[in-house]
Scaffold this motif. Structure first.
Motif, short mmCIF file in Angstrom:
data_model
loop_
_atom_site.label_atom_id
_atom_site.label_comp_id
_atom_site.label_asym_id
_atom_site.label_seq_id
_atom_site.Cartn_x
_atom_site.Cartn_y
_atom_site.Cartn_z
N GLU A 100 0.78 -1.32 -0.10
CA GLU A 100 -0.09 0.13 -0.08
C GLU A 100 0.78 1.18 -0.16
O GLU A 100 0.37 2.51 -0.43
CB GLU A 100 -1.10 0.05 1.11
N HIS A 101 1.97 1.17 0.28
CA HIS A 101 3.00 2.38 0.39
C HIS A 101 4.34 1.90 -0.15
O HIS A 101 4.74 0.53 0.01
CB HIS A 101 3.18 2.94 1.76
N PRO A 102 5.17 2.74 -0.79
CA PRO A 102 6.55 2.33 -1.02
C PRO A 102 7.44 2.36 0.23
O PRO A 102 7.11 2.73 1.24
CB PRO A 102 7.11 3.39 -1.88
N ALA A 103 8.48 1.47 0.06
CA ALA A 103 9.45 1.64 1.19
C ALA A 103 9.91 2.75 1.91
O ALA A 103 9.84 2.83 3.08
CB ALA A 103 10.78 0.70 0.76
N GLU A 104 10.02 3.73 1.03
CA GLU A 104 10.48 5.01 1.55
C GLU A 104 9.25 5.72 2.48
O GLU A 104 9.61 6.36 3.50
CB GLU A 104 10.55 6.22 0.48
N HIS A 105 8.18 5.36 2.32
CA HIS A 105 7.02 5.92 3.27
C HIS A 105 7.36 5.20 4.67
O HIS A 105 7.19 5.98 5.54
CB HIS A 105 5.82 5.26 2.73
N TYR A 106 7.60 4.11 4.81
CA TYR A 106 7.69 3.37 6.15
C TYR A 106 9.24 3.69 6.76
O TYR A 106 9.32 4.04 7.90
CB TYR A 106 7.71 1.85 5.86
N ARG A 107 10.36 4.16 5.71
CA ARG A 107 11.52 4.43 6.26
C ARG A 107 11.25 5.95 6.90
O ARG A 107 11.95 5.87 7.94
CB ARG A 107 12.32 4.69 5.07
N ASP A 108 10.53 6.52 6.12
CA ASP A 108 10.45 8.16 6.77
C ASP A 108 9.74 8.11 8.11
O ASP A 108 9.95 8.87 8.76
CB ASP A 108 9.90 9.01 5.44
N ARG A 109 8.87 7.21 8.30
CA ARG A 109 7.90 7.12 9.40
C ARG A 109 9.01 6.61 10.58
O ARG A 109 9.07 7.02 11.85
CB ARG A 109 6.61 6.36 9.24
N GLY A 110 9.97 5.65 10.22
CA GLY A 110 10.79 5.26 11.23
C GLY A 110 11.75 6.10 11.50
O GLY A 110 12.18 6.23 12.87
#
Ligand SMILES: N[C@@H](CCC(=O)N[C@@H](CS)C(=O)NCC(=O)O)C(=O)O
Length: 195
Positions: A100-110
């Motif tokens: 549902e999101h690209p890896a960068e989305h999770y990376r930026d949240r982390g």
């Protein structure tokens, strides 16, 4: 790291997550590692509680928080690490499973958690100040994993304090001394003593 630091020895049974032994699930149905079984049969299946168990027996350099305020801070950091940061780390690491999101989305949240660590590490060598503590050791494995998903990104990210803190901790004997590879445990194997 806490077990080694405390000078304790445990019997180690290396678990392959995709092939969890039934005996592990019988002790702790939630199916995560690490799990510690005490001689009286009591089961400790949260790494934070295993650290607390070790440090309660021996804490030579004062890893446990020295004040109520420090304890509150450590708990808050470890809570955020274990929930929000761990969740984003897992999605960032296995982004193909979370399309549902690209890896960068999770990376930026982390990275929000890294920014918080960066602020603390700007005020001292370690998260609580000038000495290594439970807070550092509790978050280290997760920050390490986060960094290793894309080392080029991590090395260029605006977190110089987190970068030098990670390099320093990964260079300690304490860390390298617990990172040996062990063969998968099978019932009937000879006992492996850790560390
Ligand atoms: N909050 C738990 C989390 C433990 C955890 O999630 N461990 C991972 C390995 S680091 C695991 O066992 N995952 C099970 C799986 O992926 O099947 C703790 O700190 O002990």
């Amino acid at each position: 790291m806490a077990v080694r630091y405390s000078g304790l020895s445990v019997e180690l049974r290396e678990v392959v997550l995709k092939d969890m032994p039934a005996s592990l699930l019988a002790c702790s149905p939630k199916g995560t590692v690490p799990v510690l079984v005490l001689p009286d049969g009591a089961v400790i299946d949260e790494s934070r509680d295993i650290m607390a168990w070790a440090l309660a027996q021996n804490d030579p350099d004062g890893w446990l928080p020295a004040s109520t305020a420090a304890a509150v801070l450590v708990n808050a950091l470890l809570d955020e690490n274990d929930t929000d940061f761990k969740a984003e780390l897992d999605r960032y690491k296995y982004a193909v499973r979370y399309p549902e999101h690209p890896a960068e989305h999770y990376r930026d949240r982390g990275a929000r958690f890294l920014a918080k660590l960066e602020g603390r590490l700007g005020r001292g060598d370690y998260l609580l100040g000038e000495r290594l503590s439970l807070a550092d050791v509790g978050v280290l494995p997760f920050v390490r994993q986060f960094a290793h998903v894309d080392t080029a990104w991590f090395d260029a990210a605006p977190f110089p304090q987190v970068q030098r803190w990670l390099v320093a901790l990964l260079g300690t004997d304490l860390f390298s001394g617990v990172m040996r590879k062990y063969p998968q445990w099978h019932a009937g194997d000879a006992v492996t003593v850790f560390p």
